[in-house]
Design an enzyme around this catalytic site. Sequence first.
Site, short mmCIF file in Angstrom:
data_model
loop_
_atom_site.label_atom_id
_atom_site.label_comp_id
_atom_site.label_asym_id
_atom_site.label_seq_id
_atom_site.Cartn_x
_atom_site.Cartn_y
_atom_site.Cartn_z
N THR A 122 0.82 -1.21 0.00
CA THR A 122 0.00 0.00 0.00
C THR A 122 0.85 1.25 0.00
O THR A 122 1.96 1.25 0.56
CB THR A 122 -0.89 0.00 1.26
OG1 THR A 122 -1.45 1.30 1.43
CG2 THR A 122 -0.12 -0.31 2.52
N TYR A 146 -1.83 -0.15 10.20
CA TYR A 146 -2.07 -0.85 8.93
C TYR A 146 -0.84 -0.72 8.03
O TYR A 146 -0.27 -1.71 7.57
CB TYR A 146 -3.32 -0.27 8.24
CG TYR A 146 -3.42 -0.68 6.79
CD1 TYR A 146 -3.54 -2.01 6.44
CD2 TYR A 146 -3.38 0.27 5.77
CE1 TYR A 146 -3.62 -2.39 5.10
CE2 TYR A 146 -3.47 -0.09 4.44
CZ TYR A 146 -3.58 -1.43 4.11
OH TYR A 146 -3.64 -1.79 2.79
#
Length: 337
Positions: A122, A146
Amino acid sequence: MDTQQNNVIVTGGAGYIGSHACKALHDKGYLPIVIDSLELGHEWAVQWGPLFSYHFPKNENEIRQVFQTYKPIGVMHFAAYSAVGESVANPLKYYENNIQSSLCLLKLMQEFDCKNFIFSSTCSIYGEAQYVPLDEMHPIQPVNPYGKSKRMVETILQDFSKTKKINYASLRYFNAAGANENQLIGEQHTPETHLIPLILMAAAGKKDCIKVFGTNYDTPDGTCIRDYIHVTDLAEAHVKALEYIIEKQENLELNLGIGKGYSVKEVIEIAKQVTQKNIPTLYSEKREGDPPVLVANPSLAKKILNWNPRYQDLETIILHAWQWMQKDISTFSKKEF
Ligand code: UDP
């Protein structure tokens, strides 16, 4: 173990991006073998290969059996928790799940001499953008659990690949959006937190309004800017990355975006044009942890993978998401393989 050249294990293959990757694999002659707990994924989204509803690491033995049966040439690992806000509230859930599942898979790959790993990473690993567009040389300073959990797995991959037991491609996504152009699969999250489906729910009257999170960012219209990439283009890059690491036996770390940013207000305006609907809008507080601007420099991915995203305009991306929203998924039936 002799690998089966067209078998690829896809964890999280019943999810949004994972299911599009299964379609892209199928279109190129591979058999996607899905491992998905179905906690967040959907049985109807698994249409191109068998589904094994297993959890990591609880079902390690059963997953070992899947490796034994299918002898995959590679693994695409999408299964992960991915909500930034939730990761701040419950970091252990994120570290435990996102790291343990990767370790479990890598151990099994080592055991079965399966050498090719595609990792769903990501742009959150970069943290606050120090410059845009972001290339792969941008400093890596994730600001939420995350992003940190994804970066930790990248670090594990760097170390593990030095043993020559695997090659990997870590693909750092910007904002995946849209749906399959024939409405075969699309986005379906519960609860939904992403901008484009929420805007379309407001357009369809399934939500009262779209809340714009923050209007005084340091951007031209004060709202956050993101790089929205069509999920089909994203999926195709995964297959190209797999073929690249198989052929070249090299690792890749690549940003996947279009290279063009749209503000939240711009996305709402385009959605109004595409849907021809009124979209009630409420300006509200900033959401914690949202960087003002995230736009990719995708030059490296385009060059190395010979990847040319087909859907460069946000109108088409939103149109496909809108068409998908009209689809009645209760009519989808389970496929047998
Ligand atoms: N956003 C918003 N309202 C919403 C959901 C998102 O204004 O209801 C904004 C969010 O602040 C961000 C952008 O839309 O700037 C994209 O958010 P999304 O959650 O879709 O993806 P993210 O960039 O967080 O991965």
